[in-house]
Structures are given as structure tokens and as C-alpha cells.
Design a protein around this motif. Structure first.
Motif, mmCIF file in Angstrom:
data_model
loop_
_atom_site.group_PDB
_atom_site.id
_atom_site.type_symbol
_atom_site.label_atom_id
_atom_site.label_comp_id
_atom_site.label_asym_id
_atom_site.label_seq_id
_atom_site.Cartn_x
_atom_site.Cartn_y
_atom_site.Cartn_z
ATOM 1 N N ASP A 142 42.181 -13.333 53.760
ATOM 2 C CA ASP A 142 39.923 -13.018 53.629
ATOM 3 C C ASP A 142 39.826 -14.145 52.894
ATOM 4 O O ASP A 142 38.700 -14.705 52.659
ATOM 5 C CB ASP A 142 40.169 -11.564 53.817
ATOM 6 N N SER A 150 29.249 -24.152 53.683
ATOM 7 C CA SER A 150 27.902 -24.166 53.617
ATOM 8 C C SER A 150 27.346 -25.333 53.005
ATOM 9 O O SER A 150 27.786 -25.687 51.726
ATOM 10 C CB SER A 150 28.018 -23.121 53.064
ATOM 11 N N GLU A 165 23.919 -19.345 51.819
ATOM 12 C CA GLU A 165 24.302 -17.858 53.282
ATOM 13 C C GLU A 165 24.556 -16.591 53.099
ATOM 14 O O GLU A 165 25.375 -16.778 52.257
ATOM 15 C CB GLU A 165 24.625 -18.722 54.524
ATOM 16 N N ALA A 166 23.964 -15.987 53.188
ATOM 17 C CA ALA A 166 24.539 -14.367 52.706
ATOM 18 C C ALA A 166 25.622 -14.129 53.045
ATOM 19 O O ALA A 166 26.965 -13.234 52.605
ATOM 20 C CB ALA A 166 23.635 -13.362 53.293
ATOM 21 N N HIS A 167 25.720 -14.392 54.352
ATOM 22 C CA HIS A 167 27.264 -14.110 54.944
ATOM 23 C C HIS A 167 28.585 -14.277 54.584
ATOM 24 O O HIS A 167 29.491 -14.392 53.867
ATOM 25 C CB HIS A 167 27.429 -13.736 56.491
ATOM 26 N N VAL A 168 28.362 -15.615 53.828
ATOM 27 C CA VAL A 168 28.868 -16.441 53.047
ATOM 28 C C VAL A 168 29.531 -15.860 51.602
ATOM 29 O O VAL A 168 30.293 -15.509 51.119
ATOM 30 C CB VAL A 168 28.940 -17.628 52.937
ATOM 31 N N ASP A 226 28.662 -12.846 51.395
ATOM 32 C CA ASP A 226 29.284 -11.274 50.844
ATOM 33 C C ASP A 226 30.881 -11.158 50.903
ATOM 34 O O ASP A 226 31.708 -10.917 50.435
ATOM 35 C CB ASP A 226 28.823 -10.978 52.110
ATOM 36 N N ALA A 227 31.532 -12.466 51.779
ATOM 37 C CA ALA A 227 32.271 -12.671 52.066
ATOM 38 C C ALA A 227 33.077 -13.058 50.473
ATOM 39 O O ALA A 227 34.445 -12.573 50.407
ATOM 40 C CB ALA A 227 33.172 -13.999 52.376
ATOM 41 N N THR A 272 24.300 -17.072 47.330
ATOM 42 C CA THR A 272 24.289 -15.848 47.410
ATOM 43 C C THR A 272 21.866 -16.470 47.741
ATOM 44 O O THR A 272 21.532 -17.149 47.157
ATOM 45 C CB THR A 272 23.187 -14.505 45.945
#
Length: 186
Positions: free
Chosen positions: A5, A16, A20-23, A25-26, A54
Motif C-alpha cells: 500500500d 498525479s 487529488e483527495a484519494h491520492v 488520503d492513500a 490535498t
């Protein structure tokens, strides 16, 4: 071996071109896992990436992640980079809790310079305003700074106020305030 992960989060970041929020967050989740296994340098690097990626419309989250990155950098032994990170970004943080947390983190990072730490905690206290949870987290380290380099009476007053706030709710700053108050009482 680096957990998958974490590697996936790094690849997402490299791919990216915009926040990007999902990036983010990861990356943040991978940073927490890295920190939990004691990989402080990796945690700091991932936290920095998470902060940078973010999105603009998540200013509080970006500020929180920058503070977390600075704390990780400091824990990894890179005090100058931790200070530079927060000092260069703090004015862009949303006023109030975000700045209070950042000034408090800067004060803790600058702990060996008690006068500077006290000034930073004064800024943090002004930013915290009347928000009890944030205020108590500022008052506890302020009590320690006073105990070491100022007035023991003022240290007792600050720790008593933090303890009073902490007793009203579940406050993580309570332990620090109790420790400062106990030390002052000696």
C-alpha cells in the motif's frame, strides 16, 4: 520490505499532476503505517506528499497534514526542515485551530529556544481563542516553557487552566498539563 500500500501510494503520487483527495488520503494512510513500524523518514516523506496533494478546497486537511509532516520530520531528526515547512506555510493556514496547532508544533520543535517557544505558544493561544480542546493543547506545553524558563507561578496557573479544561471532556492535553503541574509543585 516496503508494504504494497505504501508503494501504491507513492506510484499514485508520481502519476498525479494535480492535487487529488484519494491520492492524498492513500499517502496519509501509508504515512501512518510507516510511522507505526518506526520508518520515520518514510512517514515524513509520505506526509509531505499527502499535504502537497490535498486539494485546495480542503485547506484544514492540508494544514493538518503539513503539521503532521513537520512532526514526522522532527521525529526523524530533521528539525531544520520541520521548522522551514511550518514557517513557510503557517500564514496560508486557515485561522483558528489550524494555526494554533501549527504554532504549537513549531514551539515544540523549537523547544531548546525557550524564549522563541514561548512566543510561538503566545501566537497559538491567540489563534486557539475560546476553543477548549485546542486551548488546552496550547496551555500544557506553555506551562512547561514557563516552568523551565519563566515563572513557576505562571506555569502553575497555565497547567491549572489546562487541567480544568481537560476535566470537562476527553482531552489528550490533560496528561501534559498534569505532568507540568506535578513538576511545578515539587
Amino acid at each position: 520490505a516496503v508494504p504494497d500500500d505504501e508503494e501504491i501510494a507513492r506510484h499514485l503520487a508520481a502519476a498525479s499532476t494535480t492535487p487529488e483527495a484519494h491520492v492524498a488520503d492513500a499517502l496519509h494512510a501509508a504515512a501512518r503505517r510507516a510511522a507505526s513500524r518506526g520508518a520515520l523518514d518514510a512517514s515524513a516523506e509520505l506526509d509531505l506528499l499527502a499535504s502537497r496533494l490535498t486539494p485546495d478546497d480542503q485547506a484544514e486537511e492540508r494544514a493538518r497534514r503539513a503539521v503532521t509532516a513537520a512532526i514526522s520530520l522532527h521525529a526523524a531528526g530533521d528539525r531544520p526542515k520541520a521548522e522551514e515547512l511550518l514557517s513557510s506555510r503557517i500564514d496560508g493556514f486557515p485561522p483558528g485551530a489550524s494555526r494554533a496547532k501549527a504554532f504549537t508544533a513549531l514551539a515544540i520543535i523549537a523547544w531548546n529556544e525557550l524564549h522563541r517557544a514561548a512566543e510561538l505558544l503566545d501566537h497559538a493561544e491567540r489563534e486557539a481563542g475560546d476553543e477548549p480542546w485546542i486551548r488546552s493543547r496550547v496551555l500544557a506545553p506553555a506551562a512547561w516553557v514557563e516552568a523551565y524558563g519563566g515563572s513557576l507561578a505562571r506555569a502553575a496557573q497555565l497547567s491549572d487552566e489546562a487541567i480544568d479544561i481537560g476535566r470537562r471532556g476527553d482531552d489528550p492535553g490533560l496528561r501534559g498539563a498534569l505532568a507540568a503541574r506535578s513538576w511545578v509543585a515539587l
